[in-house]
Motif scaffolding. Structure first.
Motif, PDB file in Angstrom:
ATOM      1  N   LYS A  95      53.985 -10.064   2.129  1.00 21.62           N
ATOM      2  CA  LYS A  95      54.190  -9.065   1.260  1.00 21.62           C
ATOM      3  C   LYS A  95      52.752  -8.959   0.522  1.00 21.62           C
ATOM      4  O   LYS A  95      52.069 -10.098   0.262  1.00 21.62           O
ATOM      5  CB  LYS A  95      55.168  -9.439   0.448  1.00 21.62           C
ATOM      6  CG  LYS A  95      55.516  -8.419  -0.782  1.00 21.62           C
ATOM      7  CD  LYS A  95      56.731  -8.701  -1.787  1.00 21.62           C
ATOM      8  CE  LYS A  95      57.994  -8.701  -1.171  1.00 21.62           C
ATOM      9  NZ  LYS A  95      58.883  -9.044  -2.092  1.00 21.62           N
ATOM     10  N   PHE A 119      52.304   2.583   0.409  1.00 25.49           N
ATOM     11  CA  PHE A 119      53.249   1.529  -0.257  1.00 25.49           C
ATOM     12  C   PHE A 119      54.564   1.667   0.251  1.00 25.49           C
ATOM     13  O   PHE A 119      55.346   2.681   0.545  1.00 25.49           O
ATOM     14  CB  PHE A 119      53.432   1.470  -1.699  1.00 25.49           C
ATOM     15  CG  PHE A 119      51.906   1.373  -2.426  1.00 25.49           C
ATOM     16  CD1 PHE A 119      51.232   0.344  -1.985  1.00 25.49           C
ATOM     17  CD2 PHE A 119      51.294   2.225  -3.307  1.00 25.49           C
ATOM     18  CE1 PHE A 119      50.058  -0.080  -2.806  1.00 25.49           C
ATOM     19  CE2 PHE A 119      50.258   1.994  -3.941  1.00 25.49           C
ATOM     20  CZ  PHE A 119      49.317   0.736  -3.779  1.00 25.49           C
ATOM     21  N   THR A 120      55.012   0.424   0.372  1.00 26.26           N
ATOM     22  CA  THR A 120      56.638   0.374   0.611  1.00 26.26           C
ATOM     23  C   THR A 120      57.476   0.651  -0.358  1.00 26.26           C
ATOM     24  O   THR A 120      58.825   1.412  -0.345  1.00 26.26           O
ATOM     25  CB  THR A 120      57.143  -1.009   1.369  1.00 26.26           C
ATOM     26  OG1 THR A 120      56.152  -1.606   2.246  1.00 26.26           O
ATOM     27  CG2 THR A 120      58.328  -1.319   1.779  1.00 26.26           C
ATOM     28  N   LYS A 121      57.027   0.406  -1.685  1.00 28.48           N
ATOM     29  CA  LYS A 121      57.671   0.420  -2.869  1.00 28.48           C
ATOM     30  C   LYS A 121      56.539   0.590  -3.943  1.00 28.48           C
ATOM     31  O   LYS A 121      55.471  -0.086  -3.792  1.00 28.48           O
ATOM     32  CB  LYS A 121      58.622  -0.495  -3.445  1.00 28.48           C
ATOM     33  CG  LYS A 121      59.324  -0.413  -4.552  1.00 28.48           C
ATOM     34  CD  LYS A 121      60.322  -1.477  -5.106  1.00 28.48           C
ATOM     35  CE  LYS A 121      60.822  -1.325  -6.333  1.00 28.48           C
ATOM     36  NZ  LYS A 121      61.506  -2.202  -6.866  1.00 28.48           N
ATOM     37  N   GLU A 122      56.442   1.729  -4.737  1.00 25.31           N
ATOM     38  CA  GLU A 122      55.616   1.810  -5.852  1.00 25.31           C
ATOM     39  C   GLU A 122      56.358   2.108  -7.217  1.00 25.31           C
ATOM     40  O   GLU A 122      57.220   2.774  -7.102  1.00 25.31           O
ATOM     41  CB  GLU A 122      54.682   2.901  -5.675  1.00 25.31           C
ATOM     42  CG  GLU A 122      55.213   4.293  -5.269  1.00 25.31           C
ATOM     43  CD  GLU A 122      54.096   5.090  -4.799  1.00 25.31           C
ATOM     44  OE1 GLU A 122      54.040   6.204  -5.217  1.00 25.31           O
ATOM     45  OE2 GLU A 122      53.296   4.825  -3.786  1.00 25.31           O
ATOM     46  N   THR A 123      55.808   1.596  -8.140  1.00 26.87           N
ATOM     47  CA  THR A 123      56.592   1.604  -9.472  1.00 26.87           C
ATOM     48  C   THR A 123      55.325   1.884 -10.527  1.00 26.87           C
ATOM     49  O   THR A 123      54.382   1.091 -10.567  1.00 26.87           O
ATOM     50  CB  THR A 123      57.200   0.151 -10.011  1.00 26.87           C
ATOM     51  OG1 THR A 123      58.182  -0.206  -8.771  1.00 26.87           O
ATOM     52  CG2 THR A 123      58.022   0.509 -11.443  1.00 26.87           C
ATOM     53  N   GLU A 135      58.328   1.542 -17.806  1.00 27.22           N
ATOM     54  CA  GLU A 135      58.336   2.088 -16.492  1.00 27.22           C
ATOM     55  C   GLU A 135      58.442   3.946 -16.748  1.00 27.22           C
ATOM     56  O   GLU A 135      59.453   4.286 -17.490  1.00 27.22           O
ATOM     57  CB  GLU A 135      59.647   1.777 -15.743  1.00 27.22           C
ATOM     58  CG  GLU A 135      59.647   2.438 -14.444  1.00 27.22           C
ATOM     59  CD  GLU A 135      60.733   1.524 -13.366  1.00 27.22           C
ATOM     60  OE1 GLU A 135      60.948   2.266 -12.316  1.00 27.22           O
ATOM     61  OE2 GLU A 135      61.179   0.372 -13.785  1.00 27.22           O
ATOM     62  N   SER A 137      57.882   7.807 -14.593  1.00 26.82           N
ATOM     63  CA  SER A 137      57.681   8.488 -13.267  1.00 26.82           C
ATOM     64  C   SER A 137      56.588   8.687 -12.529  1.00 26.82           C
ATOM     65  O   SER A 137      55.437   8.618 -13.570  1.00 26.82           O
ATOM     66  CB  SER A 137      58.449   9.875 -13.496  1.00 26.82           C
ATOM     67  OG  SER A 137      57.756  10.804 -13.869  1.00 26.82           O
ATOM     68  N   LYS A 138      56.427   8.657 -11.473  1.00 26.25           N
ATOM     69  CA  LYS A 138      54.912   9.021 -10.888  1.00 26.25           C
ATOM     70  C   LYS A 138      54.357  10.246 -11.395  1.00 26.25           C
ATOM     71  O   LYS A 138      53.114  10.080 -11.684  1.00 26.25           O
ATOM     72  CB  LYS A 138      55.054   9.250  -9.314  1.00 26.25           C
ATOM     73  CG  LYS A 138      53.608   9.151  -8.616  1.00 26.25           C
ATOM     74  CD  LYS A 138      54.207   9.481  -7.167  1.00 26.25           C
ATOM     75  CE  LYS A 138      52.750   9.608  -6.265  1.00 26.25           C
ATOM     76  NZ  LYS A 138      52.953   9.296  -4.903  1.00 26.25           N
ATOM     77  N   GLY A 157      52.013  -1.457  -6.530  1.00 27.75           N
ATOM     78  CA  GLY A 157      52.495  -1.117  -5.297  1.00 27.75           C
ATOM     79  C   GLY A 157      52.784  -2.537  -4.368  1.00 27.75           C
ATOM     80  O   GLY A 157      51.963  -3.298  -4.601  1.00 27.75           O
ATOM     81  N   ILE A 158      53.727  -2.436  -3.608  1.00 29.19           N
ATOM     82  CA  ILE A 158      54.206  -3.424  -2.836  1.00 29.19           C
ATOM     83  C   ILE A 158      54.134  -2.807  -1.277  1.00 29.19           C
ATOM     84  O   ILE A 158      54.282  -1.617  -0.980  1.00 29.19           O
ATOM     85  CB  ILE A 158      55.797  -3.694  -2.928  1.00 29.19           C
ATOM     86  CG1 ILE A 158      55.686  -4.421  -4.327  1.00 29.19           C
ATOM     87  CG2 ILE A 158      55.906  -4.929  -1.972  1.00 29.19           C
ATOM     88  CD1 ILE A 158      56.971  -4.515  -4.978  1.00 29.19           C
ATOM     89  N   GLN A 160      55.324  -4.129   2.279  1.00 26.55           N
ATOM     90  CA  GLN A 160      56.117  -5.440   3.215  1.00 26.55           C
ATOM     91  C   GLN A 160      55.681  -5.172   4.411  1.00 26.55           C
ATOM     92  O   GLN A 160      55.878  -3.953   5.222  1.00 26.55           O
ATOM     93  CB  GLN A 160      57.479  -4.988   2.829  1.00 26.55           C
ATOM     94  CG  GLN A 160      58.476  -6.065   3.593  1.00 26.55           C
ATOM     95  CD  GLN A 160      58.169  -7.513   2.959  1.00 26.55           C
ATOM     96  OE1 GLN A 160      58.504  -7.719   1.627  1.00 26.55           O
ATOM     97  NE2 GLN A 160      58.257  -8.655   3.747  1.00 26.55           N
TER      98      GLN A 160
END
Length: 162
Positions: A95, A119-123, A135, A137-138, A157-158, A160
């Motif tokens: 990761k 990104f697999t996930k982004e927050t 937190e 929204s984009k 950003g992640i 995986q």
């Protein structure tokens, strides 16, 4: 820090020597093209090719500088760095976790909007007070201005590896 402490491995690479300024006892190796110090690997994230791959790669507000703050500008520097880290440096099922300030590098912002960072996930987070984040929204984060000397919005950003 929590991601590193909860990790079940010491097989960790930090890109950019940021975390050691907050907690000097963190496990793993540090890759930083410019920062000098004991145990720091002075190579470029775009070309680094380690002998062994890592289970976790972490980068705190560093990759937005790749290709942007260099003498020779490369608008795709962050994409090249992320691709190299994923292909050459990350173990299967590993990761990558990074933070990027919004508004610092216009090319990175464009890559975020277009999804090119893969990104697999982004927050996304917005600064609401000194060192307090919420937190968002984009869409909200991407329109928040940087500065004068720090981020007012970031993305975590992640990636995986499969």
């Amino acid at each position: 820090r929590d991601i590193i402490r909860k990790s079940k491995t010491n097989n960790i690479l930090e890109v950019g020597g940021v975390l050691r300024h907050y907690s000097p006892m963190l496990p793993g190796e540090v890759l930083d093209k410019f920062e000098k110090g004991e145990g720091i690997i002075n190579e470029d994230a775009i070309t680094y090719n380690p002998i062994r791959k890592y289970d976790l790669i972490v980068s705190i507000s560093t990759l937005e500088h790749v290709g942007f703050d260099d003498d020779i500008k490369d608008p795709d520097g962050i994409i090249k760095a992320l691709n190299n880290l994923k292909i050459r440096c990350l173990n299967k099922n590993g990761k990558i976790v990074i933070t990027i300030p919004i508004g610092y590098n216009r090319y990175v912002d464009a890559h975020l909007c277009s999804g090119k960072l893969s990104f697999t996930k982004e927050t996304y987070f917005k600064k609401v007070r000194f060192n307090r984040w919420r937190e968002v929204s984009k869409e909200e984060a991407i329109n928040i201005r940087y500065g004068p000397h720090c981020a007012n919005a970031i993305v975590v950003g992640i990636i995986q590896n499969q």
